[in-house]
Design an enzyme around this catalytic site. Structure first.
Site, PDB file in Angstrom:
ATOM      1  N   GLU A   9     -43.796   5.000   7.550  1.00  0.00           N
ATOM      2  CA  GLU A   9     -44.332   6.040   6.748  1.00  0.00           C
ATOM      3  C   GLU A   9     -46.214   5.824   7.597  1.00  0.00           C
ATOM      4  OE1 GLU A   9     -43.996   8.052   4.911  1.00  0.00           O
ATOM      5  OE2 GLU A   9     -42.014   7.473   3.705  1.00  0.00           O
ATOM      6  N   LYS A  66     -53.330   8.616   2.537  1.00  0.00           N
ATOM      7  CA  LYS A  66     -53.054   9.022   1.187  1.00  0.00           C
ATOM      8  C   LYS A  66     -53.829   9.758   0.547  1.00  0.00           C
ATOM      9  CE  LYS A  66     -49.324   9.624  -1.475  1.00  0.00           C
ATOM     10  NZ  LYS A  66     -47.980   9.197  -1.771  1.00  0.00           N
ATOM     11  N   ARG A  87     -51.024  18.092  -0.034  1.00  0.00           N
ATOM     12  CA  ARG A  87     -49.895  17.045  -0.277  1.00  0.00           C
ATOM     13  C   ARG A  87     -48.135  16.826   0.579  1.00  0.00           C
ATOM     14  NH1 ARG A  87     -49.819  13.564  -5.521  1.00  0.00           N
ATOM     15  NH2 ARG A  87     -48.639  11.564  -4.367  1.00  0.00           N
ATOM     16  N   HIS A 112     -39.377  13.913   6.225  1.00  0.00           N
ATOM     17  CA  HIS A 112     -38.619  13.637   5.100  1.00  0.00           C
ATOM     18  C   HIS A 112     -37.560  15.289   5.326  1.00  0.00           C
ATOM     19  CE1 HIS A 112     -41.704  10.950   4.445  1.00  0.00           C
ATOM     20  NE2 HIS A 112     -40.740  11.359   3.288  1.00  0.00           N
ATOM     21  N   LYS A 163     -47.290   9.935  -8.685  1.00  0.00           N
ATOM     22  CA  LYS A 163     -46.696  10.313  -8.766  1.00  0.00           C
ATOM     23  C   LYS A 163     -45.491   8.795  -9.483  1.00  0.00           C
ATOM     24  CE  LYS A 163     -45.906  13.880  -5.600  1.00  0.00           C
ATOM     25  NZ  LYS A 163     -44.653  14.316  -4.088  1.00  0.00           N
ATOM     26  N   HIS A 190     -34.402  12.862   5.077  1.00  0.00           N
ATOM     27  CA  HIS A 190     -33.788  13.333   3.789  1.00  0.00           C
ATOM     28  C   HIS A 190     -32.166  13.562   3.459  1.00  0.00           C
ATOM     29  CE1 HIS A 190     -37.265  13.827   1.065  1.00  0.00           C
ATOM     30  NE2 HIS A 190     -36.846  12.371   0.601  1.00  0.00           N
ATOM     31  N   ASN A 206     -44.764  14.589   3.847  1.00  0.00           N
ATOM     32  CA  ASN A 206     -43.810  14.706   3.538  1.00  0.00           C
ATOM     33  C   ASN A 206     -43.180  14.857   5.203  1.00  0.00           C
ATOM     34  OD1 ASN A 206     -42.271  14.762   1.069  1.00  0.00           O
ATOM     35  ND2 ASN A 206     -43.151  16.925   0.388  1.00  0.00           N
ATOM     36  N   HIS A 245     -34.775   4.244   3.760  1.00  0.00           N
ATOM     37  CA  HIS A 245     -36.512   5.768   3.441  1.00  0.00           C
ATOM     38  C   HIS A 245     -37.149   5.822   4.641  1.00  0.00           C
ATOM     39  CE1 HIS A 245     -38.132   9.193   2.279  1.00  0.00           C
ATOM     40  NE2 HIS A 245     -39.089   8.648   2.099  1.00  0.00           N
ATOM     41  N   ARG A 259     -47.853   7.785 -25.099  1.00  0.00           N
ATOM     42  CA  ARG A 259     -47.736   9.109 -25.071  1.00  0.00           C
ATOM     43  C   ARG A 259     -48.791   9.234 -24.133  1.00  0.00           C
ATOM     44  NH1 ARG A 259     -48.291  11.103 -30.359  1.00  0.00           N
ATOM     45  NH2 ARG A 259     -46.240  12.567 -30.767  1.00  0.00           N
ATOM     46  N   GLU A 292     -49.208  18.372  -5.388  1.00  0.00           N
ATOM     47  CA  GLU A 292     -49.017  19.030  -4.072  1.00  0.00           C
ATOM     48  C   GLU A 292     -49.054  20.846  -4.276  1.00  0.00           C
ATOM     49  OE1 GLU A 292     -45.048  16.614  -3.178  1.00  0.00           O
ATOM     50  OE2 GLU A 292     -44.348  18.552  -2.170  1.00  0.00           O
TER      51      GLU A 292
HETATM   52  P1  NAD Z   1     -38.130  -0.805  -3.251  1.00  0.00           P
HETATM   53  O1  NAD Z   1     -38.866  -1.352  -4.516  1.00  0.00           O
HETATM   54  O2  NAD Z   1     -36.678  -1.287  -3.207  1.00  0.00           O
HETATM   55  O3  NAD Z   1     -38.722  -2.470  -2.511  1.00  0.00           O
HETATM   56  C1  NAD Z   1     -37.704  -3.142  -1.825  1.00  0.00           C
HETATM   57  C2  NAD Z   1     -37.137  -4.475  -2.022  1.00  0.00           C
HETATM   58  O4  NAD Z   1     -37.932  -5.740  -1.434  1.00  0.00           O
HETATM   59  C3  NAD Z   1     -36.194  -4.679  -2.919  1.00  0.00           C
HETATM   60  O5  NAD Z   1     -35.042  -5.234  -2.769  1.00  0.00           O
HETATM   61  C4  NAD Z   1     -37.747  -5.873  -3.555  1.00  0.00           C
HETATM   62  O6  NAD Z   1     -36.400  -7.055  -4.328  1.00  0.00           O
HETATM   63  C5  NAD Z   1     -37.914  -6.593  -2.223  1.00  0.00           C
HETATM   64  N1  NAD Z   1     -39.446  -6.794  -2.115  1.00  0.00           N
HETATM   65  C6  NAD Z   1     -40.476  -5.816  -2.626  1.00  0.00           C
HETATM   66  N2  NAD Z   1     -41.389  -7.216  -2.462  1.00  0.00           N
HETATM   67  C7  NAD Z   1     -41.292  -8.212  -1.566  1.00  0.00           C
HETATM   68  C8  NAD Z   1     -41.901  -8.592  -1.008  1.00  0.00           C
HETATM   69  N3  NAD Z   1     -43.688  -9.005  -1.457  1.00  0.00           N
HETATM   70  N4  NAD Z   1     -41.512 -10.323  -0.183  1.00  0.00           N
HETATM   71  C9  NAD Z   1     -39.808  -9.785  -1.058  1.00  0.00           C
HETATM   72  N5  NAD Z   1     -39.285  -9.345  -1.032  1.00  0.00           N
HETATM   73  C10 NAD Z   1     -40.214  -8.236  -1.757  1.00  0.00           C
HETATM   74  O7  NAD Z   1     -38.505  -0.109  -2.417  1.00  0.00           O
HETATM   75  P2  NAD Z   1     -39.666   0.539  -2.062  1.00  0.00           P
HETATM   76  O8  NAD Z   1     -39.105   0.655  -0.431  1.00  0.00           O
HETATM   77  O9  NAD Z   1     -40.752  -0.612  -1.720  1.00  0.00           O
HETATM   78  O10 NAD Z   1     -39.923   1.493  -2.246  1.00  0.00           O
HETATM   79  C11 NAD Z   1     -38.714   2.293  -2.609  1.00  0.00           C
HETATM   80  C12 NAD Z   1     -38.750   4.058  -3.942  1.00  0.00           C
HETATM   81  O11 NAD Z   1     -40.549   4.422  -3.475  1.00  0.00           O
HETATM   82  C13 NAD Z   1     -37.737   4.965  -3.900  1.00  0.00           C
HETATM   83  O12 NAD Z   1     -37.531   4.901  -5.318  1.00  0.00           O
HETATM   84  C14 NAD Z   1     -38.889   5.927  -3.671  1.00  0.00           C
HETATM   85  O13 NAD Z   1     -38.359   7.261  -4.258  1.00  0.00           O
HETATM   86  C15 NAD Z   1     -40.245   5.272  -4.029  1.00  0.00           C
HETATM   87  N6  NAD Z   1     -41.282   6.050  -3.435  1.00  0.00           N
HETATM   88  C16 NAD Z   1     -42.285   6.702  -4.561  1.00  0.00           C
HETATM   89  C17 NAD Z   1     -43.255   7.174  -3.935  1.00  0.00           C
HETATM   90  C18 NAD Z   1     -44.415   7.663  -4.719  1.00  0.00           C
HETATM   91  O14 NAD Z   1     -45.053   8.865  -5.274  1.00  0.00           O
HETATM   92  N7  NAD Z   1     -44.599   7.558  -6.121  1.00  0.00           N
HETATM   93  C19 NAD Z   1     -43.726   7.910  -2.692  1.00  0.00           C
HETATM   94  C20 NAD Z   1     -42.332   6.621  -1.778  1.00  0.00           C
HETATM   95  C21 NAD Z   1     -41.480   5.596  -2.405  1.00  0.00           C
HETATM   96  N1  GLY Z   2     -44.504  10.183  -0.996  1.00  0.00           N
HETATM   97  C1  GLY Z   2     -45.368  11.458  -1.044  1.00  0.00           C
HETATM   98  C2  GLY Z   2     -46.159  12.281  -1.817  1.00  0.00           C
HETATM   99  O1  GLY Z   2     -46.761  11.149  -3.287  1.00  0.00           O
HETATM  100  O2  GLY Z   2     -46.578  13.127  -2.597  1.00  0.00           O
END
Ligand code: NAD
Ligand code: GLY
Length: 378
Positions: free
Chosen positions: A189, A245, A259, A266, A147, A270, A263, A283, A125, A255
């Site tokens: 971003e 942020k 917040r 986006h 998130k 998207h 977007n 993205h 939990r 949100e």
């Molecule tokens: P990712 O985590 O897939 O990383 C991108 C690539 O970089 C991967 O292949 C990874 O193996 C590689 N990598 C990571 N760090 C590295 C480093 N220092 N050196 C070499 N390679 C490295 O992608 P991302 O762009 O970091 O994140 C995308 C994800 O984040 C999506 O799933 C999206 O939905 C999510 N997201 C979440 C939020 C949130 O608020 N929680 C906000 C934006 C995006």
């Molecule tokens: N990535 C948008 C948010 O965190 O709200």
């Protein structure tokens, strides 16, 4: 610009945590753990791509500092944000005897942050999590704000929870190994945060672009660990973008209002991402296209000047981001998908539109015909 590595603070009604953005921030983790009173077992969930350069050295450092650490890797990529991968993490945690006082450490990009964050939100939990982002996108966006979640076969991020971390350590030195394209997607971003809420961050991005002849996207991306001066400036810029942020989520955790401004870009982004097929565009690349379209829409609504559109386009271009829609995309298909965007309320799309650099408004009265005009004229 001040390079002093001040610690940012997320301050919410029920959560308060530090966010440090600094080269070599990971080396400070043992000290932070002690100061935060986190003395239970540490469960390090690591993207397999960063296990060798950062994960294993981190385990060694934590053990040398007296911590008990369990370590696992997760395959790189979006496919790991799945119920199957989450199940494997539960198996690892529960069979290893996880306790309420333990802490999960999420080391990697947004995929690991979301997946490990959701495991932390749900196992027993809820236990503590510390976000250790290693991509630019995760530093400026995913790691901050709580998130967490996984994908469902019917859509992205459909299962999850808000679960705020105890700490975020963004070690900008880890960006040295990130693929240039991933880095560029992260800059989208950063630029977005300047446009929505920090005109001086945007001006700094612009100034650096001018100094570098409008090209920070040379081979190797724009992270050059051999150039100390540039590394410090970029780290300061990233810290500022993270501060945007931190401020937004502190004021609006769930949100309900502000917040939504995160977007920006986006709604169309998207749609473009989905139409191109997930994984074709990153993205951030899709968001850059969406930001340019949103700014042109704001211009068509007489909300902003042509100068804003041009300045944003110039900066996106300088950091290696395209603003021209892929020619194979049908404007009608983009329009149709924007209407299904998750920010649609009562069948009206809530657009985030810039009025000045550093300021946006949320509008749900944008005529569909105007969106079509903008998309058709590209
Ligand atoms: P990712 O985590 O897939 O990383 C991108 C690539 O970089 C991967 O292949 C990874 O193996 C590689 N990598 C990571 N760090 C590295 C480093 N220092 N050196 C070499 N390679 C490295 O992608 P991302 O762009 O970091 O994140 C995308 C994800 O984040 C999506 O799933 C999206 O939905 C999510 N997201 C979440 C939020 C949130 O608020 N929680 C906000 C934006 C995006
Ligand atoms: N990535 C948008 C948010 O965190 O709200």
């Amino acid at each position: 610009m001040d390079n002093a590595a001040e610690t940012l603070m997320v301050t919410m009604e029920r959560a308060r945590y530090p966010v440090l953005v600094e080269a070599q921030a990971l080396t400070t983790l043992p000290e932070w753990l002690k100061n935060l009173g986190l003395r239970g077992t540490l469960w390090l969930v690591c993207d397999e791509a960063v296990a060798h350069p950062y994960g294993r050295p981190l385990v060694a450092m934590l053990r040398a500092a007296g911590f008990t650490v369990n370590f696992t890797t997760v395959p790189s990529g979006e496919a790991s944000k799945s119920s199957a991968q989450l199940g494997l993490l539960y198996d690892w945690l529960i069979s290893g005897g996880v306790e309420r006082r333990d802490t999960i450490l999420a080391l990697g990009g947004g995929v690991i942050g979301d997946l490990a964050g959701f495991a932390a939100a749900s196992v027993l939990r809820g236990i503590a999590v510390i976000q250790l982002p290693t991509t630019l996108l995760a530093m400026v966006d995913a790691a901050v704000g709580g998130k967490t979640g996984i994908n469902h076969p019917l859509g992205k991020n459909l299962i999850g929870a808000f679960h705020q971390p105890q700490l975020v350590l963004a070690d900008t030195a880890t960006l040295a190994t990130l693929a240039p394209r991933e880095l560029r997607a992260g800059w989208a971003e950063v630029i977005k945060h300047g446009v929505i809420s920090d005109a001086s961050l945007f001006a700094e991005l612009e100034a650096l672009a001018v100094e570098r002849g409008w090209n920070l996207a040379a081979p190797g991306g724009c992270w050059t660990p051999d150039d100390d001066d540039l590394t410090m400036r970029l780290t300061a810029i990233i810290r500022r973008a993270v501060a945007v942020k931190v401020g937004v989520v502190s004021r609006d955790e769930r949100e309900q209002g502000e917040r939504i401004t995160l977007n920006y870009g986006h709604t169309i982004g998207h749609a473009v991402e989905a139409l191109m097929g997930y994984g074709t565009l990153l993205h951030g690349e899709a968001v850059a296209l969406g930001m340019h379209a949103a700014a042109r829409l704001a211009l068509a609504m007489k909300l902003c000047s042509a100068d804003l559109v041009q300045r944003q386009q110039n900066v996106l271009g300088a950091y290696g981001l395209a603003t021209t829609m892929p020619p194979e995309l049908d404007p009608s298909a983009i329009l149709a998908l924007t209407l299904r965007d998750k920010k649609v309320q009562a069948r009206r799309v809530r657009w985030v539109l810039p009025t000045a650099i550093g300021h946006v408004v949320i509008r749900d009265d944008v005529p569909e015909a105007l969106v079509r005009d903008v998309l058709v004229s590209r």
